[in-house]
Design an enzyme around this catalytic site. Structure first.
Site, PDB file in Angstrom:
ATOM      1  CG  ASN A  42      18.372  -0.792  28.482  1.00 64.89           C
ATOM      2  OD1 ASN A  42      19.371  -0.818  28.162  1.00 64.89           O
ATOM      3  ND2 ASN A  42      17.596   0.432  28.954  1.00 64.89           N
ATOM      4  CB  ILE A  43      16.124  -2.378  22.583  1.00 68.69           C
ATOM      5  CG1 ILE A  43      17.427  -3.173  22.246  1.00 68.69           C
ATOM      6  CG2 ILE A  43      15.603  -1.713  21.124  1.00 68.69           C
ATOM      7  CD1 ILE A  43      17.508  -4.326  21.479  1.00 68.69           C
ATOM      8  CD  GLU A  44      14.577   3.352  27.322  1.00 69.65           C
ATOM      9  OE1 GLU A  44      14.542   4.520  27.138  1.00 69.65           O
ATOM     10  OE2 GLU A  44      14.835   2.874  28.555  1.00 69.65           O
ATOM     11  CB  CYS A  53      14.832  -6.020  30.010  1.00 64.97           C
ATOM     12  SG  CYS A  53      13.396  -4.717  31.030  1.00 64.97           S
ATOM     13  CD  GLU A  55      17.811  -7.547  33.076  1.00 64.37           C
ATOM     14  OE1 GLU A  55      17.308  -7.150  32.180  1.00 64.37           O
ATOM     15  OE2 GLU A  55      17.647  -7.200  34.372  1.00 64.37           O
ATOM     16  CB  CYS A  89      13.962  -9.757  33.113  1.00 62.02           C
ATOM     17  SG  CYS A  89      13.875  -8.795  31.896  1.00 62.02           S
TER      18      CYS A  89
HETATM   19  N1  THU Z   1      15.721  -2.231  32.400  1.00 64.62           N
HETATM   20  C1  THU Z   1      16.527  -3.393  32.075  1.00 64.62           C
HETATM   21  O1  THU Z   1      16.927  -3.420  30.944  1.00 64.62           O
HETATM   22  N2  THU Z   1      16.537  -4.379  32.952  1.00 64.62           N
HETATM   23  C2  THU Z   1      15.844  -4.529  34.177  1.00 64.62           C
HETATM   24  O2  THU Z   1      15.949  -5.357  34.667  1.00 64.62           O
HETATM   25  C3  THU Z   1      15.226  -3.198  34.590  1.00 64.62           C
HETATM   26  C4  THU Z   1      14.815  -2.412  33.687  1.00 64.62           C
HETATM   27  C5  THU Z   1      15.406  -1.362  31.489  1.00 64.62           C
HETATM   28  C6  THU Z   1      14.048  -1.157  30.887  1.00 64.62           C
HETATM   29  C7  THU Z   1      14.033   0.446  30.370  1.00 64.62           C
HETATM   30  O3  THU Z   1      14.744   0.484  29.115  1.00 64.62           O
HETATM   31  C8  THU Z   1      14.890   1.084  31.552  1.00 64.62           C
HETATM   32  O4  THU Z   1      15.720   0.046  32.264  1.00 64.62           O
HETATM   33  C9  THU Z   1      14.319   1.738  32.467  1.00 64.62           C
HETATM   34  O5  THU Z   1      13.280   0.983  33.144  1.00 64.62           O
END
Ligand code: THU
Length: 132
Positions: A42-44, A53, A55, A89
Protein backbone atom coordinates in the site's frame (compact mmCIF):
# COMPACT_ATOMS: atom_id res chain seq x y z
CA UNK A 1 -1.60 -25.78 -4.60
CA UNK A 2 1.49 -24.63 -2.71
CA UNK A 3 1.18 -20.91 -2.12
CA UNK A 4 4.21 -20.54 0.17
CA UNK A 5 6.27 -18.57 -2.36
CA UNK A 6 3.36 -16.24 -3.16
CA UNK A 7 2.80 -15.58 0.55
CA UNK A 8 6.52 -15.04 1.13
CA UNK A 9 6.60 -12.44 -1.67
CA UNK A 10 3.60 -10.65 -0.15
CA UNK A 11 5.32 -10.60 3.25
CA UNK A 12 8.44 -9.08 1.65
CA UNK A 13 6.36 -6.52 -0.26
CA UNK A 14 4.65 -5.51 2.99
CA UNK A 15 8.05 -4.37 4.29
CA UNK A 16 7.98 -1.64 1.61
CA UNK A 17 4.54 -0.35 2.60
CA UNK A 18 4.35 3.43 2.72
CA UNK A 19 1.71 3.93 5.39
CA UNK A 20 2.69 6.92 7.56
CA UNK A 21 -0.95 7.97 8.11
CA UNK A 22 -2.69 4.71 9.01
CA UNK A 23 0.41 2.77 10.10
CA UNK A 24 -1.43 -0.22 8.60
CA UNK A 25 0.98 -2.07 6.34
CA UNK A 26 -0.23 -4.41 3.61
CA UNK A 27 1.61 -6.54 1.05
CA UNK A 28 0.15 -8.47 -1.86
CA UNK A 29 1.41 -10.79 -4.59
CA UNK A 30 -0.33 -12.02 -7.69
CA UNK A 31 0.41 -15.12 -9.73
CA UNK A 32 -0.18 -14.72 -13.45
CA UNK A 33 -1.35 -17.30 -15.98
CA UNK A 34 2.25 -18.22 -16.85
CA UNK A 35 3.25 -18.55 -13.19
CA UNK A 36 5.15 -15.30 -12.81
CA UNK A 37 4.68 -13.26 -9.65
CA UNK A 38 4.21 -9.52 -9.14
CA UNK A 39 4.12 -7.92 -5.73
CA UNK A 40 3.11 -4.61 -4.25
CA UNK A 41 2.42 -2.69 -1.07
CA UNK A 42 0.00 0.00 0.00
CA UNK A 43 1.15 3.51 -0.85
CA UNK A 44 -0.53 6.30 1.10
CA UNK A 45 -0.73 10.00 0.41
CA UNK A 46 -1.24 13.18 2.45
CA UNK A 47 -4.33 13.57 0.28
CA UNK A 48 -5.79 10.35 1.68
CA UNK A 49 -7.95 9.51 -1.33
CA UNK A 50 -4.84 9.17 -3.48
CA UNK A 51 -3.82 6.10 -1.50
CA UNK A 52 -3.32 2.86 -3.43
CA UNK A 53 -3.92 -0.49 -1.78
CA UNK A 54 -1.33 -3.26 -1.92
CA UNK A 55 -3.57 -5.49 -4.03
CA UNK A 56 -4.01 -2.88 -6.72
CA UNK A 57 -0.32 -2.02 -6.71
CA UNK A 58 0.50 -5.69 -7.39
CA UNK A 59 -2.24 -6.13 -9.99
CA UNK A 60 -1.36 -2.94 -11.84
CA UNK A 61 2.27 -3.96 -11.95
CA UNK A 62 1.29 -7.30 -13.53
CA UNK A 63 -1.14 -5.77 -16.02
CA UNK A 64 1.29 -3.05 -17.01
CA UNK A 65 3.83 -5.77 -17.81
CA UNK A 66 1.36 -7.53 -20.10
CA UNK A 67 -0.27 -10.04 -17.72
CA UNK A 68 -4.05 -9.74 -17.73
CA UNK A 69 -4.98 -13.18 -16.44
CA UNK A 70 -4.37 -13.80 -12.76
CA UNK A 71 -4.57 -17.19 -11.07
CA UNK A 72 -4.14 -16.23 -7.43
CA UNK A 73 -3.48 -13.33 -5.06
CA UNK A 74 -1.93 -13.45 -1.60
CA UNK A 75 -2.64 -10.63 0.85
CA UNK A 76 -0.78 -9.97 4.09
CA UNK A 77 -2.08 -7.20 6.33
CA UNK A 78 -2.58 -7.46 10.05
CA UNK A 79 -0.65 -10.27 11.77
CA UNK A 80 -3.53 -10.52 14.27
CA UNK A 81 -6.56 -10.77 11.97
CA UNK A 82 -7.13 -11.95 8.42
CA UNK A 83 -7.11 -8.85 6.21
CA UNK A 84 -9.58 -9.26 3.38
CA UNK A 85 -9.28 -7.06 0.28
CA UNK A 86 -11.30 -3.85 0.30
CA UNK A 87 -14.29 -3.41 -2.01
CA UNK A 88 -12.44 -1.44 -4.65
CA UNK A 89 -9.69 -4.07 -4.80
CA UNK A 90 -12.27 -6.88 -5.05
CA UNK A 91 -13.70 -5.15 -8.11
CA UNK A 92 -10.22 -4.86 -9.65
CA UNK A 93 -9.51 -8.52 -8.87
CA UNK A 94 -12.75 -9.47 -10.69
CA UNK A 95 -11.57 -7.60 -13.77
CA UNK A 96 -8.38 -9.64 -14.12
CA UNK A 97 -9.34 -12.97 -12.57
CA UNK A 98 -8.80 -16.07 -14.65
CA UNK A 99 -11.89 -18.15 -13.93
CA UNK A 100 -12.65 -17.97 -10.21
CA UNK A 101 -9.24 -17.29 -8.76
CA UNK A 102 -7.87 -18.17 -5.35
CA UNK A 103 -7.62 -15.44 -2.71
CA UNK A 104 -5.02 -16.29 -0.08
CA UNK A 105 -5.35 -14.24 3.09
CA UNK A 106 -2.37 -14.63 5.39
CA UNK A 107 -1.49 -13.45 8.88
CA UNK A 108 1.98 -14.89 8.35
CA UNK A 109 3.67 -17.66 6.34
CA UNK A 110 2.08 -20.44 8.40
CA UNK A 111 -1.35 -19.04 9.15
CA UNK A 112 -3.52 -18.40 6.11
CA UNK A 113 -6.90 -19.14 4.58
CA UNK A 114 -7.79 -19.71 0.94
CA UNK A 115 -11.05 -18.37 -0.49
CA UNK A 116 -12.45 -18.39 -3.99
CA UNK A 117 -13.16 -15.01 -5.55
CA UNK A 118 -16.90 -15.70 -5.82
CA UNK A 119 -17.05 -16.35 -2.07
CA UNK A 120 -15.87 -12.84 -1.25
CA UNK A 121 -17.44 -11.08 -4.25
CA UNK A 122 -20.73 -12.84 -5.06
CA UNK A 123 -22.81 -11.44 -7.91
CA UNK A 124 -19.99 -9.21 -9.08
CA UNK A 125 -20.55 -6.72 -11.86
CA UNK A 126 -18.06 -7.51 -14.59
CA UNK A 127 -17.29 -7.34 -18.30
CA UNK A 128 -19.92 -10.04 -18.92
CA UNK A 129 -22.60 -7.51 -17.90
CA UNK A 130 -21.36 -5.31 -20.72
CA UNK A 131 -21.42 -8.18 -23.19
CA UNK A 132 -17.59 -8.39 -23.18
N1 THU B 1 -5.32 -1.34 2.50
C1 THU B 1 -4.76 -2.19 1.59
O1 THU B 1 -3.63 -1.99 1.13
N2 THU B 1 -5.50 -3.26 1.19
C2 THU B 1 -6.73 -3.58 1.68
O2 THU B 1 -7.36 -4.48 1.19
C3 THU B 1 -7.27 -2.83 2.83
C4 THU B 1 -6.65 -1.50 3.03
C5 THU B 1 -4.53 -0.19 2.95
C6 THU B 1 -5.02 1.13 2.45
C7 THU B 1 -4.47 2.07 3.51
O3 THU B 1 -3.14 2.40 3.18
C8 THU B 1 -4.45 1.24 4.77
O4 THU B 1 -4.55 -0.12 4.35
C9 THU B 1 -5.58 1.54 5.75
O5 THU B 1 -6.80 1.54 5.11
Amino acid sequence: MDYSKLIYKAIKAREEAYAPYSNFKVGASVMTEDGSIYSGCNIENASYGATNCAERTAIFKAVSEGHRKLKAIAIVGSPEEYTYPCGICRQVIVEFSQDNMDIIIAKNKDDYIVKKLDEIMPGAFSKKDLGK
